[in-house]
Design a protein around this motif. Sequence first.
Motif, short mmCIF file in Angstrom:
data_model
loop_
_atom_site.label_atom_id
_atom_site.label_comp_id
_atom_site.label_asym_id
_atom_site.label_seq_id
_atom_site.Cartn_x
_atom_site.Cartn_y
_atom_site.Cartn_z
N SER A 9 18.70 -30.34 -54.46
CA SER A 9 19.51 -30.55 -53.25
C SER A 9 20.20 -31.90 -53.25
O SER A 9 21.23 -32.08 -52.62
N LYS A 35 19.33 -25.54 -50.67
CA LYS A 35 18.23 -26.48 -50.46
C LYS A 35 18.68 -27.71 -49.67
O LYS A 35 17.92 -28.27 -48.88
N SER A 71 18.17 -20.43 -46.70
CA SER A 71 18.28 -21.45 -45.65
C SER A 71 18.28 -20.84 -44.25
O SER A 71 17.41 -21.14 -43.44
N THR A 87 11.25 -26.95 -50.70
CA THR A 87 12.58 -27.27 -51.20
C THR A 87 12.49 -27.81 -52.62
O THR A 87 11.39 -27.88 -53.20
N SER A 117 9.17 -30.99 -51.05
CA SER A 117 10.00 -30.91 -52.25
C SER A 117 9.06 -30.84 -53.44
O SER A 117 8.45 -31.82 -53.85
#
Length: 286
Positions: free
Chosen positions: A175, A190, A147, A171, A216
Amino acid sequence: RGKRAFIAGIADDNGYGWAIAKSLAAAGAEILVGTWVPALNIFETSLRRGKFDESRVLPDGSLMEITKVYPLDAVYDCPEDVPEDVMSNKRYAGSSKWTVKEVAESVKEDFGTIDILVHSLANGPEVSKPLLETSRYGYLAAISASSYSYVSLLQHFIPIMNPGGASISLTYIASERIIPGYGGGMSSAKAALESDTKVLAFEAGRKHRVRVNTISAGPLRSRAAKAIGFIDMMIDYSSENAPLQKELSAEEVGNAAAFLASPLASAITGTVLYVDNGLNAMGVGV
Ligand code: NAI
């Protein structure tokens, strides 16, 4: 003039970074790559020996050219941050100028500016441990490599990004939904990356007219994913349960990245774009 892209996180031809590089190259971009220092030697040797030639083929039959490969370790921002044992480590001592700040300086020296910045890297030393068993060290290391590395890259590269440029990261749905097995604080990392995408979109948009988005992505059998240990199960689960019952190819993510980086996406910033055969939209598997 064609666009110039810097893609951080390519060390072989199996991951999303490679596929994104290919899609950008097919669209006419010049490709610069940042490769993790410990993986640099084997990547450059394989490139030179033609090991990737088959996967370098672009739709028009030509081979993707990588203009330059930079050694990079995205957990270190400047030389002062590098601990002694890393500095003297054999694999690191063979390269130089691989902290984020120095790589940005080298790219500036070599090429002046870039248009596209891609962050396709992640690392979580305790990824195979449940969050409930993760150490503070493991959690913070996951956040640092997966990150903050993005905040740092954008921070150091944005001064050399042309207005109208675009930045993209990768990502994973862990998450926001429970994905057992994606541990070690990687789910947390994430979540931070996606939240930061919004704040960075604001700051980079206002200050530099640069767009910031994240993809994603669905499951891909990359080197990093194989290390987690559950990738085949996730691929099977997706093929069974997603609206589109097919295996996801890295190229599909590459093409979405090329779209996001292009003027076709000129009003899109601060978003999470799902490129996952629609799996994220399911409530239960059927
Ligand atoms: P990959 O193994 O091709 O890419 C990860 C890269 O990160 C490797 O090249 C590795 O050398 C590099 N790296 C690790 N630590 C680094 C550091 N400190 N500094 C610089 N580079 C470092 O694997 P993959 O899966 O293509 O990963 C790319 C991105 O896609 C990651 O952010 C990952 O979380 C994300 N992603 C992957 C999915 C999958 O199923 N493979 C699904 C969703 C997202």
